[in-house]
Motif scaffolding. Structure first.
Motif, PDB file in Angstrom:
ATOM      1  N   ASN A 136       0.807  -1.210   0.000  1.00  0.00           N
ATOM      2  CA  ASN A 136       0.000   0.000   0.000  1.00  0.00           C
ATOM      3  C   ASN A 136       0.848   1.271   0.000  1.00  0.00           C
ATOM      4  O   ASN A 136       0.339   2.344  -0.301  1.00  0.00           O
ATOM      5  CB  ASN A 136      -0.945   0.024   1.205  1.00  0.00           C
ATOM      6  CG  ASN A 136      -2.009  -1.038   1.111  1.00  0.00           C
ATOM      7  OD1 ASN A 136      -2.433  -1.415   0.032  1.00  0.00           O
ATOM      8  ND2 ASN A 136      -2.437  -1.535   2.252  1.00  0.00           N
ATOM      9  N   VAL A 137       2.119   1.160   0.369  1.00  0.00           N
ATOM     10  CA  VAL A 137       3.014   2.316   0.343  1.00  0.00           C
ATOM     11  C   VAL A 137       3.456   2.521  -1.102  1.00  0.00           C
ATOM     12  O   VAL A 137       4.028   1.624  -1.718  1.00  0.00           O
ATOM     13  CB  VAL A 137       4.232   2.098   1.270  1.00  0.00           C
ATOM     14  CG1 VAL A 137       5.212   3.247   1.145  1.00  0.00           C
ATOM     15  CG2 VAL A 137       3.773   1.932   2.706  1.00  0.00           C
ATOM     16  N   GLU A 138       3.174   3.705  -1.624  1.00  0.00           N
ATOM     17  CA  GLU A 138       3.392   3.957  -3.043  1.00  0.00           C
ATOM     18  C   GLU A 138       4.856   3.792  -3.457  1.00  0.00           C
ATOM     19  O   GLU A 138       5.160   3.232  -4.504  1.00  0.00           O
ATOM     20  CB  GLU A 138       2.905   5.365  -3.389  1.00  0.00           C
ATOM     21  CG  GLU A 138       2.790   5.603  -4.872  1.00  0.00           C
ATOM     22  CD  GLU A 138       2.086   6.894  -5.173  1.00  0.00           C
ATOM     23  OE1 GLU A 138       2.575   7.624  -6.042  1.00  0.00           O
ATOM     24  OE2 GLU A 138       1.053   7.175  -4.531  1.00  0.00           O
ATOM     25  N   SER A 139       5.792   4.255  -2.647  1.00  0.00           N
ATOM     26  CA  SER A 139       7.200   4.180  -3.027  1.00  0.00           C
ATOM     27  C   SER A 139       7.824   2.812  -2.752  1.00  0.00           C
ATOM     28  O   SER A 139       9.005   2.612  -3.035  1.00  0.00           O
ATOM     29  CB  SER A 139       7.997   5.263  -2.305  1.00  0.00           C
ATOM     30  OG  SER A 139       7.929   5.066  -0.911  1.00  0.00           O
ATOM     31  N   PHE A 140       7.044   1.869  -2.220  1.00  0.00           N
ATOM     32  CA  PHE A 140       7.603   0.547  -1.907  1.00  0.00           C
ATOM     33  C   PHE A 140       8.038  -0.214  -3.158  1.00  0.00           C
ATOM     34  O   PHE A 140       8.836  -1.131  -3.074  1.00  0.00           O
ATOM     35  CB  PHE A 140       6.597  -0.291  -1.101  1.00  0.00           C
ATOM     36  CG  PHE A 140       7.177  -1.582  -0.608  1.00  0.00           C
ATOM     37  CD1 PHE A 140       8.109  -1.583   0.407  1.00  0.00           C
ATOM     38  CD2 PHE A 140       6.816  -2.791  -1.170  1.00  0.00           C
ATOM     39  CE1 PHE A 140       8.666  -2.766   0.868  1.00  0.00           C
ATOM     40  CE2 PHE A 140       7.359  -3.976  -0.725  1.00  0.00           C
ATOM     41  CZ  PHE A 140       8.288  -3.966   0.301  1.00  0.00           C
TER      42      PHE A 140
END
Length: 181
Positions: A136-140
């Motif tokens: 869910n973390v965009e930069s992951f």
């Protein structure tokens, strides 16, 4: 009985762009008392597993147990067929001729141990897992290319949303993200 409440968030994740900073941050988080940590990196980092407190692995015991069961199973299969099910006295040899059972017993040991290794690794890694909250973390998505992440899980006994976020921000990350479910 009261149902167990699910935490609001999965955890807090700090994003780094250097392996040394990630390793130092993981050591600092563990030294501060956090025990439910995960680290994500596009490459292996020497000492990172130890820094987040990962010391034991149950896979060697699973493989050993699989090998022992394979050896017992292979030997007993041959013994049963030669002594109980279909005994044939050829050339005066004894029914329980265990030296003749050694090659098949060895092969069954290796087969069962390797199968235990594969299926044990899959089970211990919790696979298959097509979805994980950190996605869910965009930069992951950069975790497989160039960035490094340290996640403090919300079920850690020391986890406090505000204090943990302040702690992670003091480690010098690029950003600190809330990881939702």
């Amino acid at each position: 009985m009261k149902p167990i409440a699910r935490p609001e968030i999965y955890g807090l994740m700090a994003e780094f762009n250097d392996t040394d900073i990630l390793l130092h941050s993981a050591e600092s988080a563990y030294a501060a008392g956090f025990r439910r940590l995960d680290a994500y990196s596009p490459m292996p980092i020497e000492g990172l597993a130890e820094a987040i407190g990962f010391t034991k692995n149950a896979l060697p015991q699973v493989v050993f147990a699989g090998g022992i069961l394979g050896a017992i199973g292979g030997f007993m299969l041959q013994w049963y067929s030669s002594v109980i099910d279909y005994p044939m006295n050829i050339g005066g040899r004894p029914m329980n001729s265990w030296p003749a059972f050694i090659p098949i017993t060895f092969e069954c040991t290796i087969l069962a141990a390797s199968m235990a290794a594969v299926f044990g690794m899959i089970a211990l890694n919790g696979l298959p897992k097509p979805y994980h909250p950190v996605f869910n973390v965009e930069s992951f998505e950069l975790a497989s290319r160039s960035h490094f992440f340290l996640c403090v899980l919300s079920d850690d006994p020391m986890f406090d949303r505000a204090e943990t976020k302040a702690f992670l921000e003091n480690l010098g990350p690029i950003a600190v993200h809330e990881v939702g479910f």
